[in-house]
Design an enzyme around this catalytic site. Structure first.
Site, PDB file in Angstrom:
ATOM      1  N   ASP A  99       2.095   1.941   3.423  1.00 18.60           N
ATOM      2  CA  ASP A  99       3.032   1.094   4.001  1.00 18.60           C
ATOM      3  C   ASP A  99       4.560   1.245   3.824  1.00 18.60           C
ATOM      4  O   ASP A  99       5.207   1.389   4.732  1.00 18.60           O
ATOM      5  CB  ASP A  99       3.098  -0.166   3.203  1.00 18.60           C
ATOM      6  CG  ASP A  99       1.567  -1.015   3.361  1.00 18.60           C
ATOM      7  OD1 ASP A  99       0.725  -0.607   4.326  1.00 18.60           O
ATOM      8  OD2 ASP A  99       1.476  -1.804   2.438  1.00 18.60           O
ATOM      9  N   HIS A 129       0.794  -1.347  -0.097  1.00 21.07           N
ATOM     10  CA  HIS A 129      -0.024   0.094   0.063  1.00 21.07           C
ATOM     11  C   HIS A 129       0.929   1.264   0.114  1.00 21.07           C
ATOM     12  O   HIS A 129       1.950   1.210   0.645  1.00 21.07           O
ATOM     13  CB  HIS A 129      -0.804   0.086   1.034  1.00 21.07           C
ATOM     14  CG  HIS A 129      -1.902  -0.930   1.628  1.00 21.07           C
ATOM     15  ND1 HIS A 129      -1.276  -2.203   1.979  1.00 21.07           N
ATOM     16  CD2 HIS A 129      -3.227  -1.017   1.134  1.00 21.07           C
ATOM     17  CE1 HIS A 129      -2.517  -2.960   2.146  1.00 21.07           C
ATOM     18  NE2 HIS A 129      -3.540  -2.236   1.785  1.00 21.07           N
TER      19      HIS A 129
HETATM   20  C1  XLS Z   1      -7.910  -6.491   4.165  1.00 25.90           C
HETATM   21  C2  XLS Z   1      -7.144  -6.842   2.738  1.00 25.90           C
HETATM   22  C3  XLS Z   1      -6.166  -5.979   2.583  1.00 25.90           C
HETATM   23  C4  XLS Z   1      -5.795  -5.743   0.825  1.00 25.90           C
HETATM   24  C5  XLS Z   1      -5.108  -4.693   0.559  1.00 25.90           C
HETATM   25  O1  XLS Z   1      -8.391  -7.167   4.754  1.00 25.90           O
HETATM   26  O2  XLS Z   1      -6.897  -7.989   2.733  1.00 25.90           O
HETATM   27  O3  XLS Z   1      -4.816  -6.379   3.052  1.00 25.90           O
HETATM   28  O4  XLS Z   1      -5.149  -7.071   0.516  1.00 25.90           O
HETATM   29  O5  XLS Z   1      -5.662  -3.591   0.776  1.00 25.90           O
END
Ligand code: XLS
Ligand code: NI
Ligand code: NI
Length: 488
Positions: free
Chosen positions: A154, A151
């Site tokens: 992140d 992300h």
């Molecule tokens: C959350 C999601 C997230 C997505 C990416 O539950 O799995 O991690 O994979 O935004």
């Protein structure tokens, strides 16, 4: 191959960063093994310029076969093994989720961080981010994962303004580009975090405030630029807060229209910058919202078709989201594959006794074999991959645990991949299922599939020739035993 070698001085020699004795390290190591040390940053297939090692006592993980007792070796995942002209690494396309493995700190709603990582230091947030990323790429190499996923927030810290956030992202993306070049690790997909910051508490694209919609659009524009710059093979939309808590304050129809408008804008923008990666919707029924609009693959397909978006999207199916929606992992894969919309996998599993997205590493070979069967029958994941959207349990605080967790997940998928290939090669299930539907291959059955008959013709047939159908066993137990014969 990691070996116990006290004489090398590597584990306890003067260069030992921890300063611990060999015996202390040994006592702490998993499965009674001590990791050999030395800053080996070079895997057989990838090279990287040597920087300070962040995992000094862990070597590149080797494949040692099913009989090994080395906990830090692969038993089934042999990245270099060629199967049908492609390496296993190229078949499985494993990816590491940056948010869990490098931003997850072991917090839960009742407790603070448990994980203290040695690389979390530096003079300012951007240099900490870069330092952390060096550790991440060392990990990607040592665990032999060809891909990673992130992300925007992140990898780079949120600034005081959007412009500052964008500048931070640019600096860290430059660094990521260098690390990708140096290591050969590639980006599977990028995404934008449109759910953590308080501004998104009532959604991003579905926020009742157009100001938030515009801000989210600006953020996704930038995340798309970053993903393109890093040659991502895809871009994911997980609608974490794109849903609602109560209809007392919500115009559902308007919110869905807005979400569609947002996705159309993303498609248009990607086209305008020449981003060719696959757009992916990652459905999830709830958490953090009570009702999320893209509940599961089926509702996602309906949404995309309703708004004329179906040509531009496929699905990123997450195991734990499937089970939260009351489905199996295989069901979600099959529903996407049936429409040619299977794109990628967020590889994890939930705990069926807990009602939330626990994001655990999946070691259930039976479940994964069934999933692999559906994936292989669908022709694979194309440019997608298996992204470990999974995190360590809160008390798993050792650096080694990060390796052990991924080794377990990778081995389980590799094992399932091999079993599924054997099942498909022998074709027994295909044969059984084909025979079960054989009445549609000929005669009036065929005319039904071709839609050449209607109720009148079929009624006439049932009344005149056919009579009462003869029940036939579904043979579920036979088939479960057959599956068992491949598994154990
Ligand atoms: C959350 C999601 C997230 C997505 C990416 O539950 O799995 O991690 O994979 O935004
Ligand atoms: Ni996910
Ligand atoms: Ni999830």
């Amino acid at each position: 191959m990691p070996i116990l070698d006290p004489s090398s001085g590597a584990a306890n020699g003067p260069g030992s960063p921890s300063g611990r004795t060999f015996a202390q390290i040994r006592a702490r190591a998993n499965f009674g093994l001590v990791l050999p040390s030395a800053a080996v940053l070079v895997s057989p297939t990838l090279t990287m310029k040597k920087t300070r090692a962040h995992f000094p006592r862990i070597k590149t993980i080797a494949y040692e076969g099913p009989k090994t007792t080395n906990a830090l070796a692969f038993r089934h995942y042999n990245p270099d093994e060629v199967i049908d002209g492609k390496t296993m690494a190229a078949h499985l396309r494993f990816s590491i989720a940056y948010w869990h493995s490098f931003r997850g700190a072991g917090t839960d709603p009742f407790g603070s961080a448990t994980l203290q990582r040695p690389w979390e230091k530096g003079s300012d947030p951007v240099s900490i981010a870069k330092h952390r990323m060096d550790a991440a790429f060392e990990f990607f190499q040592k665990i032999r994962a060809p891909f990673w996923a992130f992300h925007d927030r992140d990898i780079a810290p949120e600034g005081r303004t959007l412009a500052e956030s964008n500048r931070n992202l640019d600096r860290v993306v430059d660094h990521a580009r260098d690390l990708q070049r140096a290591t050969g690790v590639k980006l599977l997909w990028g995404t934008a975090n449109l759910f953590s910051h308080p501004r998104y508490m009532c959604g991003a694209a579905t926020n009742p405030d157009a100001h938030v919609f515009a801000y989210a659009a600006a953020q996704v524009k930038k995340a798309l630029d970053a993903t393109k710059r890093l040659n991502g093979t895809g871009y994911v939309f997980w609608g974490g807060r794109e849903g609602y808590e109560t209809l007392l304050n919500t115009n559902l129809k308007r919110e869905q229209d807005h979400l569609a408008a947002f996705l159309h804008m993303a498609v248009d923008y990607a086209k305008s910058i020449g981003f060719k990666g696959q757009f992916l919707i990652e459905p999830k029924p709830k958490e953090p919202t009570k009702h999320q609009y893209d509940f599961d693959v089926a509702s996602g397909i309906a949404f995309l078709r309703t708004y004329g978006l179906e040509k531009h999207f496929k699905f990123n199916v997450e195991t734990n989201h499937a089970t939260l929606a009351g489905h199996t992992f295989q069901h979600e894969i099959e529903v996407a594959a049936a429409q040619g919309m299977l794109g990628s996998i967020d590889a994890n599993s939930g705990d069926l006794l807990l009602g939330w997205d626990t994001d655990q590493f999946n070691t259930d070979v039976r479940e994964l074999t069934l999933a692999m069967l559906s994936i292989l029958r669908a022709g694979g994941l194309g440019t997608g991959g298996f992204n470990f959207d999974a995190k360590l349990r809160r008390p798993s605080i050792d650096l080694e645990d990060l390796f052990l967790a991924h080794i377990g997940g990778m081995d389980a998928y590799a094992c399932a991949f091999k079993i599924a290939r054997r099942i498909l090669a022998e074709g027994k299930f295909e044969e059984f299922v084909a025979a079960r539907y054989a009445s549609f291959d000929r005669g009036y059955g065929r005319t039904i599939e071709q839609r050449r008959v209607g109720f009148r013709e079929l009624s006439k047939l049932a009344l005149s020739k056919l009579g009462e159908p003869r029940p036939r066993s579904g043979k579920q137990e036979y088939l479960e035993n057959l599956l068992g014969s491949y598994l154990h």
